[in-house]
Design an enzyme around this catalytic site. Structure first.
Site, short mmCIF file in Angstrom:
data_model
loop_
_atom_site.label_atom_id
_atom_site.label_comp_id
_atom_site.label_asym_id
_atom_site.label_seq_id
_atom_site.Cartn_x
_atom_site.Cartn_y
_atom_site.Cartn_z
CB SER A 1 -0.99 -0.49 1.26
OG SER A 1 -2.04 0.98 1.39
CG HIS B 1 -4.40 4.82 -2.35
ND1 HIS B 1 -5.44 3.99 -3.62
CD2 HIS B 1 -4.25 4.57 -1.66
CE1 HIS B 1 -5.55 3.10 -2.94
NE2 HIS B 1 -4.94 3.14 -1.48
CG ASN C 1 -4.43 -1.72 -1.67
OD1 ASN C 1 -4.86 -3.42 -1.67
ND2 ASN C 1 -3.24 -2.06 -0.50
NE ARG D 1 -7.92 -5.52 -0.91
CZ ARG D 1 -8.15 -4.84 -1.69
NH1 ARG D 1 -6.79 -3.41 -1.94
NH2 ARG D 1 -9.19 -4.06 -2.49
NE ARG E 1 5.45 0.30 13.42
CZ ARG E 1 5.75 1.03 12.42
NH1 ARG E 1 5.55 1.45 10.95
NH2 ARG E 1 6.99 2.36 13.16
CB SER F 1 2.17 0.46 9.38
OG SER F 1 3.10 0.35 9.59
#
Length: 318
Positions: free
Chosen positions: A88, A102, A104, A106, A273, A276
């Site tokens: 990401s 942006h 991402n 996954r 986290r 992050s």
């Protein structure tokens, strides 16, 4: 597949970070390695206070364990275990003429909770019977000032990547992107879109290997989609008024990520986290009460497009 895709995003993270550092010329990415108590961890890389990039992050993670109750309800399943990995990134440039970007990509696997691990893997999830698996991702652009040339370039790069696999992918995933990145409480888009796809599962015509090839094709196109735009705009002059507008629009970006974004929600619900997860937030931002741009201004031009998403690849788009 999980090992194959995780290896891919490790390499992609290196490539993207190197490409962005080369453009900035001053700042370098700081790296933090972290572990998730429930299983897995990640590699966070953040760039700050550069000549071109004010703040940005390019993160990878691979996490696994028991699917939280909130996620069970979201997916409509009972107790289950999961594995998820992805890359990401969010980049906030200093110059308001350069858009925020942006992206991402996954991969997700789900296992029945009664299945026992028979052997370990490099990612720690064990050899499990997969009861569900899918890919997701995309890339989208959030400008503060509109340049038709930039919008067309970004979308054409997305279309070129999609067309290598299926001519229906670009129009479908462009539409999904416009729908997903919609700030409903503002009745406007977060940006000018790009691609968004999710739950890409095996079918009679598309095997998981085919989806892997498609998703990695899009991932490999990212620098080609974004770098030429940065190079064209990073040295353009701007005023304090332009910066103020950029910070007001960044406020809308923050609103979307905290109110609507599924990736942020997933990270928070799976004890990811926090540094992050929230690296996507810009360093300087404003919320001005009841703000409206001047009639006929470049700022109003942007708002009009955000309220009415357009097809940037039509000949008369500008």
């Amino acid at each position: 597949m999980k090992n194959k895709f995780y290896t891919y995003i490790q390499t992609l993270q290196d490539q993207i970070c190197k490409g962005l550092e080369n453009i900035d010329g001053v700042a370098k990415f700081r790296e933090d390695l972290w572990d998730r108590p429930e299983g897995g961890g990640g590699r966070t890389r953040v760039i700050e206070n550069g000549a071109v990039f004010e703040k940005g992050g390019v993160n990878i993670s691979a996490v696994h364990g028991k699917l939280p109750d909130t996620m069970q309800k979201m997916f409509g399943v009972g107790e289950a275990d999961f594995f998820a990995c992805g890359l990401s990134l969010v980049i906030h440039p200093k110059n308001p003429m350069v858009p925020t970007v942006h992206a991402n990509w996954r991969y997700f696997e789900m296992y029945a909770s009664t299945e026992l691990s028979t052997s370990s893997t490099s990612l720690g999830a064990g050899e499990r019977k997969i009861i569900n698996q899918w890919f997701g991702g995309g890339q989208d652009l959030t400008p503060y000032y509109l340049f038709g040339e930039d919008a067309k370039h970004f979308h054409q790069t997305c279309k070129t990547a999609c067309d290598k696999h299926n001519p229906e992918f670009y129009p479908n995933y462009k539409k999904k992107c416009d729908e997903y990145f919609w700030n409903a409480h503002r009745n406007e888009a977060r940006g000018i879109g790009g691609l968004f796809f999710d739950y890409l599962k095996e079918t009679e015509t598309m095997k998981m290997e085919d989806w892997y090839n498609f998703v990695t094709e899009v991932g490999n196109s990212f620098l080609q989609a974004y770098v030429p735009i940065v190079e064209r705009r990073k040295d353009l002059p701007y005023t304090e008024a332009n910066r103020t507008w950029q910070e007001i629009r960044r406020g809308r970006y923050v609103e979307f990520n905290l109110v609507h974004d599924k990736g942020t929600l997933f990270g928070l619900k799976t004890n990811g986290r926090i540094e992050s997860i929230l690296m996507s937030l810009p360093p300087h931002v404003q919320w001005v009460y009841d703000h409206h741009p001047e009639k006929g201004s470049e700022e109003e031009k942007l708002i009009n497009v955000l309220q009415h998403p357009k097809d940037w690849l039509l000949a008369d788009s500008n």
